[in-house]
Design an enzyme around this catalytic site. Structure first.
Site, mmCIF file in Angstrom:
data_model
loop_
_atom_site.group_PDB
_atom_site.id
_atom_site.type_symbol
_atom_site.label_atom_id
_atom_site.label_comp_id
_atom_site.label_asym_id
_atom_site.label_seq_id
_atom_site.Cartn_x
_atom_site.Cartn_y
_atom_site.Cartn_z
ATOM 1 N N ASP A 114 0.985 -1.334 -0.216
ATOM 2 C CA ASP A 114 0.164 -0.520 -0.035
ATOM 3 C C ASP A 114 1.363 0.838 0.265
ATOM 4 O O ASP A 114 0.767 1.944 -0.814
ATOM 5 C CB ASP A 114 -1.212 -0.542 0.989
ATOM 6 C CG ASP A 114 -1.649 1.286 1.390
ATOM 7 O OD1 ASP A 114 -2.496 1.481 0.169
ATOM 8 O OD2 ASP A 114 -1.709 1.420 2.431
ATOM 9 N N GLU A 152 -1.894 -6.055 -3.535
ATOM 10 C CA GLU A 152 -0.488 -4.448 -2.907
ATOM 11 C C GLU A 152 -0.031 -5.664 -2.033
ATOM 12 O O GLU A 152 1.540 -5.074 -2.041
ATOM 13 C CB GLU A 152 -1.403 -4.017 -1.911
ATOM 14 C CG GLU A 152 -2.615 -2.474 -1.466
ATOM 15 C CD GLU A 152 -4.050 -2.258 -1.288
ATOM 16 O OE1 GLU A 152 -3.668 -1.052 -1.009
ATOM 17 O OE2 GLU A 152 -3.490 -2.873 -0.265
#
Length: 245
Positions: free
Chosen positions: A61, A133
């Site tokens: 992320d 992610e």
């Protein structure tokens, strides 16, 4: 008795080769790639050490925010911080990452527990976006920033050919928040108003409200997308209202 990450790499050798071909990156440490595909539900049921991909998801992320932010900074030097933030949010929010995950058929390579597998977990936006992610985090750990940047550019830059206006409008929640903050110094509230359908095909209905007024509603397979739909409806209504004399 459970299994180990090393054993999973050996058992899934063919699948891991296929995925590396799809993403255009060869891992030096295949355990990192395998770990990025291990959902917590599988880990708790099958792995001896219960390791799963959530820490890689956390790292990925941050890496995505940095790389996409840098790409936008270079690509649109004339834009102010607010618009750059909204474009980045549109590209790396749950919906955007789910689309990128589906482009490489990431769900096919996921390792899920029995419950998640039975409830169509391979196609859930929250699981797909988180796994994407985690994959970015694994590439970053395996090959460094440069490798992660090559991967992100390959799959995200085609979408930067869209107009700035379209990119910004994709993240309707941020746009609505900014509009209301600018005019009234406060933001909207999102309320879950309904859920329906079986567990594997759940639909969520969300309303967006502001100062006791309902501005719009949205229905989707995830709460986040339902909120985006509600925000788009609200923006359309507010633009019409503000344009009237």
């Amino acid at each position: 008795m459970g299994t180990t990450l090393t054993a999973l790499v050996q058992d899934n050798e063919v699948e891991l080769e296929q995925l590396q071909d799809r993403i255009g990156y060869r891992f030096r440490d295949l355990q990192l790639l395998q770990l990025s595909l291990v959902h917590s539900s599988f880990a708790f049921e099958r792995l001896d050490d219960s390791r799963h991909n959530e820490t890689l998801e956390f790292l990925g992320d941050a890496v995505l925010d940095l790389i996409v932010g840098f790409i936008l900074f270079v690509r649109f030097p004339e834009l102010r911080e607010g618009k750059l933030t909204r474009i980045r949010s549109a590209l790396v929010n749950e919906g955007g990452l789910t689309e990128r995950a589906r482009e490489i058929d990431l769900g096919s390579y996921l390792l899920l527990g029995k419950g998640e597998s039975a409830s169509s977990g391979r196609d859930k936006p929250s699981i797909l976006s988180g796994t994407y992610e985690a994959l970015v985090g694994a590439i970053f750990l395996d090959g460094g920033y440069d490798a992660a940047q090559v991967f992100v550019r390959r799959f995200f830059e085609p979408y930067l050919n869209d107009s700035q206006e379209r990119l910004v409008s994709i993240d309707a929640k941020s746009e609505l928040q900014e509009l209301l903050q600018e005019r009234y110094s406060t933001g909207p509230e999102y309320v879950l108003v309904g859920e329906e359908g079986p567990a594997h095909a759940r639909l969520f209905s969300v309303a967006v409200r502001f100062q006791d007024e309902e501005l719009g509603t949205g229905t989707a397979s995830s709460k986040k997308e339902a909120e985006q739909q509600a925000a788009r409806t609200a923006l359309k209504q507010l633009r019409q209202r503000f344009s009237q004399p």
